[in-house]
Design a protein around this motif. Structure first.
Motif, PDB file in Angstrom:
ATOM      1  N   UNK A  64       0.910  -1.121   0.559  1.00 21.10           N
ATOM      2  CA  UNK A  64      -0.278  -0.274   0.166  1.00 21.10           C
ATOM      3  C   UNK A  64       0.903   1.152   0.096  1.00 21.10           C
ATOM      4  N   UNK A  65       0.070   2.101  -0.692  1.00 19.65           N
ATOM      5  CA  UNK A  65       1.486   3.820  -0.749  1.00 19.65           C
ATOM      6  C   UNK A  65       1.374   4.454   1.054  1.00 19.65           C
ATOM      7  N   UNK A  66       0.624   3.823   1.850  1.00 17.17           N
ATOM      8  CA  UNK A  66       0.929   4.397   2.539  1.00 17.17           C
ATOM      9  C   UNK A  66       2.250   4.012   3.491  1.00 17.17           C
ATOM     10  N   UNK A  67       2.771   2.286   3.255  1.00 21.78           N
ATOM     11  CA  UNK A  67       3.977   1.925   3.312  1.00 21.78           C
ATOM     12  C   UNK A  67       5.169   1.900   2.839  1.00 21.78           C
ATOM     13  N   UNK A  68       4.870   3.322   1.477  1.00 18.97           N
ATOM     14  CA  UNK A  68       6.102   3.323   0.982  1.00 18.97           C
ATOM     15  C   UNK A  68       7.439   4.030   1.671  1.00 18.97           C
ATOM     16  N   UNK A  69       8.158   4.434   0.661  1.00 21.64           N
ATOM     17  CA  UNK A  69       8.836   5.015   1.187  1.00 21.64           C
ATOM     18  C   UNK A  69       9.142   6.602   0.854  1.00 21.64           C
ATOM     19  N   UNK A  70       7.641   7.210   1.293  1.00 19.62           N
ATOM     20  CA  UNK A  70       7.294   8.146   1.722  1.00 19.62           C
ATOM     21  C   UNK A  70       7.854   9.225   2.715  1.00 19.62           C
ATOM     22  N   UNK A  71       7.889   8.055   4.032  1.00 18.15           N
ATOM     23  CA  UNK A  71       7.387   8.620   5.254  1.00 18.15           C
ATOM     24  C   UNK A  71       8.227   7.368   5.516  1.00 18.15           C
ATOM     25  N   UNK A  72      10.084   7.609   6.449  1.00 16.65           N
ATOM     26  CA  UNK A  72      10.820   6.512   6.661  1.00 16.65           C
ATOM     27  C   UNK A  72      10.516   6.285   8.059  1.00 16.65           C
ATOM     28  N   UNK A  73       9.731   7.281   9.008  1.00 21.06           N
ATOM     29  CA  UNK A  73      10.123   6.523  10.559  1.00 21.06           C
ATOM     30  C   UNK A  73      10.588   7.693  11.132  1.00 21.06           C
ATOM     31  N   UNK A  74      12.448   8.245  10.396  1.00 21.89           N
ATOM     32  CA  UNK A  74      12.721   9.062  11.040  1.00 21.89           C
ATOM     33  C   UNK A  74      13.072  10.486  10.787  1.00 21.89           C
ATOM     34  N   UNK A  75      13.734  11.142  10.700  1.00 23.34           N
ATOM     35  CA  UNK A  75      13.959  12.314  10.517  1.00 23.34           C
ATOM     36  C   UNK A  75      15.288  12.903  10.193  1.00 23.34           C
ATOM     37  N   UNK A  76      14.743  13.611   9.444  1.00 25.29           N
ATOM     38  CA  UNK A  76      16.678  14.198   8.675  1.00 25.29           C
ATOM     39  C   UNK A  76      16.381  15.740   9.631  1.00 25.29           C
ATOM     40  N   UNK A  77      17.912  15.990   8.747  1.00 27.78           N
ATOM     41  CA  UNK A  77      17.858  17.346   9.771  1.00 27.78           C
ATOM     42  C   UNK A  77      16.820  18.684   8.581  1.00 27.78           C
ATOM     43  N   UNK A  78      16.428  18.268   7.482  1.00 29.90           N
ATOM     44  CA  UNK A  78      15.751  19.098   6.918  1.00 29.90           C
ATOM     45  C   UNK A  78      14.028  19.155   7.696  1.00 29.90           C
ATOM     46  N   UNK A  79      14.016  17.382   7.456  1.00 31.72           N
ATOM     47  CA  UNK A  79      12.557  17.787   8.716  1.00 31.72           C
ATOM     48  C   UNK A  79      12.669  18.845   9.916  1.00 31.72           C
ATOM     49  N   UNK A  80      13.814  18.235  10.897  1.00 25.05           N
ATOM     50  CA  UNK A  80      13.342  19.043  12.200  1.00 25.05           C
ATOM     51  C   UNK A  80      14.137  20.498  12.018  1.00 25.05           C
ATOM     52  N   UNK A  81      14.246  20.778  10.803  1.00 24.40           N
ATOM     53  CA  UNK A  81      15.065  22.402  10.353  1.00 24.40           C
ATOM     54  C   UNK A  81      13.203  23.071  10.337  1.00 24.40           C
ATOM     55  N   UNK A  82      12.457  22.591   9.629  1.00 27.32           N
ATOM     56  CA  UNK A  82      11.155  22.639   9.387  1.00 27.32           C
ATOM     57  C   UNK A  82      10.111  22.512  10.304  1.00 27.32           C
ATOM     58  N   UNK A 119      -0.502  11.339  -1.046  1.00 30.39           N
ATOM     59  CA  UNK A 119       0.209  12.583  -1.772  1.00 30.39           C
ATOM     60  C   UNK A 119       0.418  13.919  -1.406  1.00 30.39           C
ATOM     61  N   UNK A 120       0.756  13.471  -0.170  1.00 33.30           N
ATOM     62  CA  UNK A 120       0.905  15.454   0.441  1.00 33.30           C
ATOM     63  C   UNK A 120       2.594  15.260   0.487  1.00 33.30           C
ATOM     64  N   UNK A 121       3.102  16.426   0.339  1.00 29.60           N
ATOM     65  CA  UNK A 121       4.346  16.393   0.500  1.00 29.60           C
ATOM     66  C   UNK A 121       5.097  16.617   1.720  1.00 29.60           C
ATOM     67  N   UNK A 122       6.585  15.909   1.533  1.00 30.03           N
ATOM     68  CA  UNK A 122       7.239  15.612   3.664  1.00 30.03           C
ATOM     69  C   UNK A 122       7.971  16.947   3.542  1.00 30.03           C
ATOM     70  N   UNK A 123       7.700  18.068   3.551  1.00 29.07           N
ATOM     71  CA  UNK A 123       8.977  19.162   3.402  1.00 29.07           C
ATOM     72  C   UNK A 123       8.625  20.933   2.915  1.00 29.07           C
ATOM     73  N   UNK A 124       7.268  20.413   2.295  1.00 29.51           N
ATOM     74  CA  UNK A 124       5.928  21.738   2.026  1.00 29.51           C
ATOM     75  C   UNK A 124       5.574  22.219   3.305  1.00 29.51           C
ATOM     76  N   UNK A 125       5.398  23.814   3.680  1.00 25.48           N
ATOM     77  CA  UNK A 125       5.707  24.041   4.798  1.00 25.48           C
ATOM     78  C   UNK A 125       4.300  24.724   4.693  1.00 25.48           C
ATOM     79  N   UNK A 126       3.703  25.144   3.656  1.00 21.48           N
ATOM     80  CA  UNK A 126       1.814  24.742   3.735  1.00 21.48           C
ATOM     81  C   UNK A 126       1.285  23.768   3.948  1.00 21.48           C
TER      82      UNK A 126
END
Length: 114
Positions: A26-44, A76-83
């Protein structure tokens, strides 16, 4: 130059090219969110909580502790989109997550705070 051999899906046992999701997953188990955070996500996340320190759920005045995607990554949401992020308190984050989990897959648009 040799390439990596295809991997075997743990669900359907068919081969899948390296770096691609098996169609049976299923798409929600794909690689869109790996469960971890990275520097870009922590900054956002830090920027979002600095801009909106209180829960953005209508009528709530609690301190926000979570930054949540308005449109799920699996939908389909974007991980790093501030909106596409909102600050939520823990009770409202749990409520939103449970409502999304109970909703039929692929039905309706993005889930936002009512």
């Amino acid at each position: 130059m040799p390439s990596k051999p295809p991997r075997i899906c743990t669900r359907c046992r068919k081969t899948t090219p390296v770096g691609q999701r098996c169609p049976c997953t299923p798409a929600w188990e794909g690689s869109a969110w790996t469960g971890g955070s990275d520097r870009r996500w922590r900054t956002l996340r830090a920027q979002q909580l600095a801009r909106h320190p209180l829960c953005q759920w209508p009528g709530c005045h609690r301190l926000a502790v979570t930054v949540d995607h308005i449109t799920n990554l699996g939908a389909g949401g974007r991980k790093y989109d501030p909106t596409n992020v909102q600050s939520l308190c823990e009770p409202h984050h749990q409520e939103k997550t449970q409502a999304e989990a109970a909703a039929p897959r692929g039905v309706g648009g993005p889930r936002e705070a009512p």
